[in-house]
Write an enzyme that holds these catalytic residues in place. Sequence first.
Site, PDB file in Angstrom:
ATOM      1  N   ASP A 107      -6.577  -3.905  -6.700  1.00  0.00           N
ATOM      2  CA  ASP A 107      -7.325  -4.305  -5.518  1.00  0.00           C
ATOM      3  C   ASP A 107      -7.556  -5.808  -5.590  1.00  0.00           C
ATOM      4  O   ASP A 107      -7.622  -6.388  -6.687  1.00  0.00           O
ATOM      5  CB  ASP A 107      -8.670  -3.571  -5.436  1.00  0.00           C
ATOM      6  N   ARG A 115      -7.007  10.914  -7.797  1.00  0.00           N
ATOM      7  CA  ARG A 115      -8.144  10.020  -7.640  1.00  0.00           C
ATOM      8  C   ARG A 115      -9.427  10.729  -7.255  1.00  0.00           C
ATOM      9  O   ARG A 115     -10.480  10.098  -7.119  1.00  0.00           O
ATOM     10  CB  ARG A 115      -7.837   8.980  -6.550  1.00  0.00           C
ATOM     11  N   ARG A 138       0.821  -1.216   0.000  1.00  0.00           N
ATOM     12  CA  ARG A 138       0.000   0.000   0.000  1.00  0.00           C
ATOM     13  C   ARG A 138       0.851   1.260   0.000  1.00  0.00           C
ATOM     14  O   ARG A 138       0.447   2.300   0.537  1.00  0.00           O
ATOM     15  CB  ARG A 138      -0.969   0.019   1.192  1.00  0.00           C
ATOM     16  N   TYR A 163     -14.764 -13.042   0.939  1.00  0.00           N
ATOM     17  CA  TYR A 163     -15.586 -11.911   0.492  1.00  0.00           C
ATOM     18  C   TYR A 163     -16.866 -12.402  -0.180  1.00  0.00           C
ATOM     19  O   TYR A 163     -17.946 -11.851   0.024  1.00  0.00           O
ATOM     20  CB  TYR A 163     -14.797 -11.032  -0.468  1.00  0.00           C
TER      21      TYR A 163
END
Length: 358
Positions: free
Chosen positions: A87, A51, A38, A162
């Site tokens: 991601d 962004r 990250r 998820y």
Amino acid sequence: MLAPILPSPSSSPADSPKPLLQAIAGVKPTRRPVWFMRQAGRSLPEYRRVREGIGMLDSCFMPELLAEITLQPVRRHDVDAAILFSDIVVPLKAAGVGVEIVAGRGPVMERACSSADECASVPILEGDIPELTEGIGLIRQGLTASQTLIGFAGAPFTLASYLVEGGPSKNHEKTKTMMHANPHAWHTLMQRLTPTIIRFLEIQIAAGVEVVQLFDSWVGFITERDYREHVLPYSTQILDAVAQLGVPRIHFGVGTGELLGAMSEAGSEVMGVDWRVPLDVAATRMVTPRVLQGNLDPALLFAGESVVRDEVARICAEADRACASGDALGHIFNLGHGVLPHTDPDAITRAVECVHQH
């Protein structure tokens, strides 16, 4: 408008060796390599600017923006590797799964998988992702001859969690329930996810990434017994597929101190270690010596320069002891997880400078 991506120098890797690749190969690097998970993201004001008004998943499919975000921390911090801005759920999105990243929560699925039939209907990524390929090409143009490009994918357990939970979970109760009460559904889901992850990594490698990391965010929530039965075969299959493409592999999970031995059996050249286990102790848990990656606690980047300097020295000494004893083959400095959003960018830059002094 995005800043122009500077072209790479004309010098060859032989003229300017890549410290990260040297470390993975077991060669003493020109300097101790360092990169941060990250490292591209909310800690950087330039990231927030480019962004602004653009969704997270949308930005992962915009080649110029993808490249710019990936290169920002490399320019600012002088790290030895760029990590592809992406991601964990990008391959699911590319395959056709309904998923969005909700601010303050994370990836949320359009619908959860709760049965074998629903698991069997999860689409598999089979084609290309042209936006990703183009973005990687732009990133390669912006790297120097001594910098490495790392690709990554979420590991199957984390993606499965998820899908089963419908989004992030604190306890993973639905995931663990499926593993034990409906193992057929669980293995069906893992068998659908594994080729998608392999294809996602294949696309990255074909486009020019030089190393890949298989990242298992949530696997530390399960026991070693469950890991061996329900996860290890699939992670091994993914890493084996990458090995056939000739690209070094990093394997990392969070909270996995008790799983390091089993995870090292999956076959990566590099094992990432979170901040909870000293590197020289972690090295003794591997089935065979590996290159170690880690493992500064990301929260300590808030503690001031003297604290970070002492911690960097301690971690490098632990890694060096593991190498001297034959328990490890090298060291890549990193955090024990990702850069926290409110980290001072200057603290990251100073940490990199400190690592390069060891």
